[in-house]
Design a protein around this motif. Structure first.
Motif, PDB file in Angstrom:
ATOM      1  N   ARG A 140       0.800  -1.233   0.000  1.00 34.64           N
ATOM      2  CA  ARG A 140       0.000   0.000   0.000  1.00 34.64           C
ATOM      3  C   ARG A 140       0.827   1.275   0.000  1.00 34.64           C
ATOM      4  N   SER A 200       3.341   4.124  -1.420  1.00 30.34           N
ATOM      5  CA  SER A 200       3.745   4.652  -2.725  1.00 30.34           C
ATOM      6  C   SER A 200       5.227   4.376  -2.939  1.00 30.34           C
ATOM      7  N   ASP A 201       5.669   4.492  -4.166  1.00 32.76           N
ATOM      8  CA  ASP A 201       7.086   4.264  -4.465  1.00 32.76           C
ATOM      9  C   ASP A 201       7.971   5.241  -3.699  1.00 32.76           C
ATOM     10  N   ASP A 235       7.314   6.709  -0.810  1.00 30.60           N
ATOM     11  CA  ASP A 235       7.340   6.334   0.600  1.00 30.60           C
ATOM     12  C   ASP A 235       8.186   5.088   0.835  1.00 30.60           C
ATOM     13  N   ARG A 236       8.089   4.139  -0.095  1.00 28.25           N
ATOM     14  CA  ARG A 236       8.921   2.930   0.029  1.00 28.25           C
ATOM     15  C   ARG A 236      10.396   3.284  -0.036  1.00 28.25           C
TER      16      ARG A 236
END
Length: 557
Positions: A133, A135-136, A138-139
């Motif tokens: 869940r 976002s890229d 945030d990851r």
């Protein structure tokens, strides 16, 4: 009955339960926390009173892992009702200890903070990864922090960001547990980078505890409460739970019933008086509390010998930097009050819970605050006068009295060792008895006595003062003539001087001179100079020295 291992140094709840250690059930702490509904709770207790183990217990109870329910089988919380059990395994929990930040410089302290935060990010990575869940972007930030490659800005609000990520991935608000929060602050104060640490910790706390819409509740533990202005700035949801309050009093340390049950389990009922004398005496709120660390260690020592001697197990477990600094700066009134405490009497002082390291030197009253909140003093009674709370305090037990007698007194002795004493040596060797007595009296004022001013105390004091007299040999209570002179100083060559010192203790100030004369008569009657003359010494000085409390008089014979 089989001997259960005692959890000496075990502060992981899962390990304590699964490895079969003796367990003192504090699980109703969970019930009280849920009933009280405090959003941010600060528990302040002395070191080694079970804070870390309780934090571990809370993590295993609340964390989203169904397997953890088995850890609580048979505990008190499992019988407390469904309203509490429905909370088990329902939340993501962020748990970290700041004690590893006790480092010699800012750079290492910050690296250790990044490391413990990174470990917590790693622990939650599976939850984040499997949810899919984030976002890229945030990851990417999550990985940077996890892999210790984040920027300073990344770590300033890393706990808040982790709780945001966990909410996105689980749909649940986060419980945050922060243990030993004041360890890096105390260390940084004495190591010289306090301002940088306080700024970092404040940023970390504000974002995670003050403006965090994804926080379910938080617990913070430490030894001292550092005032709102310096660390909990603007945190108006803070619930402070110190040793002066009634709430949660029985959950840190062992109660009377718990100690008696432990001693009975190990067949040590007859040792209760010893345990009370040495490790009891604390009072949290109105609850009588034993030092759990010391009780566990003592019971462990009785495994092979039920008559094992009690020992001071707690003395080397906590940082003494604050107390030492304040003691070294103590004035004469503080020294007298420490003497009063060691004698078993009480002192009454104003107590306030907002403590800042910056204000440590502003008043001697801070010494008593630090001693009280860190477990070196116990409450006898308290009263409020106007806006000020006054606490009557005493030393809790034999273990802590041992610390005073050894650690604190050693600090005073070390301070004395640094003094310039050549004027004392010159006065003795030149025959200036008046100056000799003045210097000894001045130094007595700066010492602490708990021997009721017996002759042995003064003998030890004078021996310590003269141990660095340079080229002279100092002999104490050596055979000479028909008896033992208290002290002999002699130059290695018989062409030099020899000094005989006889000590007397007076019961009144007025009798000091009489006691000096008595000491000089004893030197003559017992022929203390005879052995020295046989050795070849011709220049022999004789002093009668008398003491009354912290007053001294000396006469040259």
């Amino acid at each position: 009955m089989a001997w259960k291992p005692l959890p000496v140094g075990v502060d992981n709840f899962e390990k304590l339960v699964t490895k079969g250690y003796y367990f003192v059930d504090k699980t109703l702490l969970i019930r009280d926390l849920l009933d009280m509904k405090g959003e941010v709770n600060l528990f302040t207790r002395p070191r080694r009173f079970g804070k870390t183990l309780n934090m571990s217990m809370l993590r295993y109870f609340f964390e989203m892992d169904e397997d953890n329910r088995e850890l609580f089988a048979g505990t008190k919380i499992m019988s407390a009702g469904e309203k509490y059990l429905k909370w088990i395994g329902q939340f993501p929990v962020i748990s970290l200890s700041l004690k590893s930040m006790k480092q010699p410089n800012w750079e290492l302290a910050f690296e250790m903070l990044k490391k413990v935060i990174g470990e917590e990010y790693s622990r939650h990575w599976k939850t984040v990864e499997t949810s899919g869940r984030l976002s890229d972007a945030d990851r990417e930030r999550y990985r940077r922090i996890r892999d210790l490659k984040g920027t300073d800005a990344d770590y300033a609000d890393a706990l808040k960001y982790l709780s945001d990520c966990l909410y996105v991935c689980t749909g649940r608000k986060t419980i945050i547990l922060i243990d030993e929060y004041d360890v890096p602050l105390e260390n940084a104060y004495f190591a010289g980078f306090y301002d940088r640490i306080i700024s970092l910790i404040r940023s970390l706390f504000e974002s995670a505890l003050k403006t965090n819409e994804n926080l379910e509740f938080a617990l913070v533990t430490g030894c001292l409460r550092i005032s709102r202005e310096s660390i909990f700035t603007g945190l108006n949801n803070l619930n402070v739970l110190s040793i002066t309050g009634e709430d949660y009093a029985e959950y840190f340390g062992f109660t009377q019933d718990e100690v008696e049950a432990m001693l009975k389990f190990y067949g040590l009922e007859m040792n209760l008086k010893t345990v009370q004398q040495w490790y009891d005496g604390y009072q949290f709120g109105s609850t009588e509390v034993y030092n759990p660390w010391s009780v566990i260690n003592y019971v462990q020592s009785c495994r092979m010998n039920k008559n094992a001697f009690a020992r001071p197990y707690w003395s080397n477990t906590s940082s003494n930097s604050i107390v030492r600094t304040l003691v070294e700066k103590a004035d004469l009134s503080v020294k007298q009050e420490i003497e009063t405490l060691i004698e078993g009497k009480t002192i009454t002082k104003p107590i306030h819970e907002d403590i800042t390291y910056e204000d440590m030197d502003s008043t001697q009253d801070n010494l008593w605050n630090f001693l009280f909140f860190t477990g070196y003093l116990k409450k006898i009674r308290e009263q409020q006068v106007g806006e000020t709370i006054y606490m009557e305090m005493a030393i809790p037990n034999s273990e802590v009295r041992y610390i005073y007698k050894n650690t604190v007194l050693r600090w005073f002795e070390e301070k004395m060792d640094k003094k310039e004493l050549s004027p004392l040596y010159e006065s003795i060797l030149s025959g200036d008895a008046k100056k000799m007595a003045e210097i000894l009296s001045e130094n007595l004022m700066e010492t602490i006595s708990f021997y009721d001013y017996q002759e042995s105390y003064y003998h030890g004091f004078l021996t310590g003062m003269l141990k660095n007299i340079g080229s002279y040999i100092v002999l104490s209570n050596r055979e000479s003539g028909n008896g033992r002179p208290d002290m002999i100083l002699k130059y290695p060559s018989v062409r030099g001087k020899a000094v005989i010192i006889e000590i007397k203790v007076s019961e009144t100030y007025r009798d000091l001179e009489k006691k000096c004369d008595e000491a000089l008569r004893q030197i003559e009657e017992q022929k203390y100079d005879e052995a020295l003359r046989q050795e070849g010494y011709q220049n022999i000085m004789k002093y009668g020295v008398a003491f009354y409390r912290k007053e001294c008089m000396a006469k040259l014979g």
